[in-house]
Scaffold this motif. Sequence first.
Motif, short mmCIF file in Angstrom:
data_model
loop_
_atom_site.label_atom_id
_atom_site.label_comp_id
_atom_site.label_asym_id
_atom_site.label_seq_id
_atom_site.Cartn_x
_atom_site.Cartn_y
_atom_site.Cartn_z
N LEU A 1 -12.72 -5.59 -3.02
CA LEU A 1 -14.16 -5.55 -2.72
C LEU A 1 -14.82 -4.43 -3.49
O LEU A 1 -15.90 -4.61 -4.08
CB LEU A 1 -14.38 -5.36 -1.22
CG LEU A 1 -13.84 -6.43 -0.27
CD1 LEU A 1 -14.15 -6.07 1.18
CD2 LEU A 1 -14.39 -7.80 -0.60
N SER A 2 -14.19 -3.27 -3.51
CA SER A 2 -14.76 -2.13 -4.23
C SER A 2 -14.82 -2.39 -5.73
O SER A 2 -15.80 -2.06 -6.41
CB SER A 2 -13.94 -0.86 -3.96
OG SER A 2 -13.97 -0.52 -2.60
N ALA B 1 -10.70 -5.59 10.26
CA ALA B 1 -10.78 -4.77 9.05
C ALA B 1 -10.04 -5.45 7.90
O ALA B 1 -8.94 -5.98 8.09
CB ALA B 1 -10.17 -3.39 9.30
N PRO B 2 -10.65 -5.49 6.70
CA PRO B 2 -9.94 -6.07 5.55
C PRO B 2 -8.64 -5.32 5.28
O PRO B 2 -8.53 -4.12 5.55
CB PRO B 2 -10.94 -5.88 4.40
CG PRO B 2 -12.26 -5.65 5.04
CD PRO B 2 -11.98 -4.98 6.34
N SER B 3 -7.67 -6.03 4.74
CA SER B 3 -6.41 -5.40 4.37
C SER B 3 -6.66 -4.38 3.26
O SER B 3 -7.70 -4.42 2.58
CB SER B 3 -5.42 -6.45 3.87
OG SER B 3 -5.85 -6.97 2.62
N PRO B 4 -5.74 -3.46 3.02
CA PRO B 4 -5.92 -2.49 1.92
C PRO B 4 -6.15 -3.17 0.58
O PRO B 4 -7.00 -2.74 -0.20
CB PRO B 4 -4.60 -1.70 1.95
CG PRO B 4 -4.12 -1.79 3.35
CD PRO B 4 -4.52 -3.16 3.82
N THR C 1 -7.41 -6.21 0.00
CA THR C 1 -8.75 -6.80 -0.03
C THR C 1 -9.81 -5.72 -0.19
O THR C 1 -10.78 -5.90 -0.94
CB THR C 1 -8.99 -7.61 1.25
OG1 THR C 1 -7.99 -8.61 1.40
CG2 THR C 1 -10.36 -8.29 1.22
N SER C 2 -9.66 -4.60 0.49
CA SER C 2 -10.63 -3.52 0.39
C SER C 2 -10.74 -2.99 -1.04
O SER C 2 -11.84 -2.73 -1.54
CB SER C 2 -10.25 -2.38 1.33
OG SER C 2 -10.32 -2.79 2.68
N HIS C 3 -9.60 -2.84 -1.70
CA HIS C 3 -9.62 -2.40 -3.11
C HIS C 3 -10.34 -3.43 -3.98
O HIS C 3 -11.09 -3.06 -4.90
CB HIS C 3 -8.18 -2.20 -3.61
CG HIS C 3 -7.56 -0.92 -3.17
ND1 HIS C 3 -7.88 0.31 -3.71
CD2 HIS C 3 -6.62 -0.66 -2.22
CE1 HIS C 3 -7.17 1.26 -3.13
NE2 HIS C 3 -6.40 0.70 -2.21
N GLU D 1 0.83 -1.20 0.00
CA GLU D 1 0.00 0.00 0.00
C GLU D 1 0.87 1.25 0.00
O GLU D 1 0.59 2.24 -0.70
CB GLU D 1 -0.91 -0.02 1.23
CG GLU D 1 -1.78 1.21 1.40
CD GLU D 1 -2.99 1.24 0.48
OE1 GLU D 1 -3.74 2.23 0.55
OE2 GLU D 1 -3.17 0.29 -0.32
N CYS E 1 -11.15 -13.20 1.12
CA CYS E 1 -12.57 -12.95 0.91
C CYS E 1 -13.10 -14.10 0.07
O CYS E 1 -12.34 -14.90 -0.47
CB CYS E 1 -12.80 -11.60 0.21
SG CYS E 1 -12.02 -11.48 -1.42
#
Length: 301
Positions: free
Chosen positions: A284-285, A275-278, A280-282, A87, A147
């Motif tokens: 998901l979006s 909280a999801p890792s950065p 994983t968050s990207h 990240e 995920c």
Amino acid sequence: MIGMNLTKYQALLKTVELGSITRAAEAMGYTQSALSRAIAELEREWDLELLTRSRSGVALSSDGSVLLPAIRGLCNAAKMLEEQVAELHGMTQGTLRVGTFTSVSIHWLPGIMKVFLDRYPGIHFELVSSWEFAEIEDLIRRGEVDCGFLRVPAGEGLDTIPLRQDRLLAVLPPDHPLAHAPCYPIARFTQEPYIRISEERDMEISRIFQEEGVRPNLQYNVNDDFAILAMVEQGLGVSIMPELVLRDSNRRFSAILLDHPRFREIGLAVRSGKAPSPLTSHFLSCVQELVAQMDPDISPE
């Protein structure tokens, strides 16, 4: 010592997951002898037998079972650290582990992966497929995937994001009298030969019959979606299948709505309480963005 052994820990986890040193070596890009040697070195360092070996494969020993949660936690922590570093470098590296099932793997993931890799070309995907949603849930809870795609609502310990309602359709032979009808009466399943996917996988469909008070004329139990389509094409019976499974099939069949329309909800899940890792968050979006743009319709022949 931990840093030097991380690859050995990962080798052990992959071997346990796949039940075979040979398959684990192939998955990790090592030779079978190199992976076997890494695990043997770990056993010598700890003076413990971690795996039991037999002609049918390998399995965790009792000592290995005790240590497995700590080993898995250490590897997950190392992966989180790797992603945080990535990240800071603009998401130029990292591994994303995704649990998935067949129809999503075929019809959604390739396009999603392409777009995501265009945005973040240094990312590596590791896909873990399962026929059963319960197994995908367990993979997420244990931290073996970051995920996973599954049916929602899901079980405890998971945070889910609904993605798409997938229609459950009556699947009929192409020359069936109702092939071009607007809908298929659920009560008619009591009369026609019914082909059912294996009981472990058809919970949603079984629920339809229970709620409607209908007992289908069960003729065949099958463990493969594509086998069901082949049987329907030959006029051996009728079935109910999710719309996503039917997409782009080269089989000839008719797929029409049930007279009381039914759906399954496909979603994406992560482990609760963390909280999801950065990375994983990207992802998901990205998935939410791309699934919203997808055409839901199928075109059976």
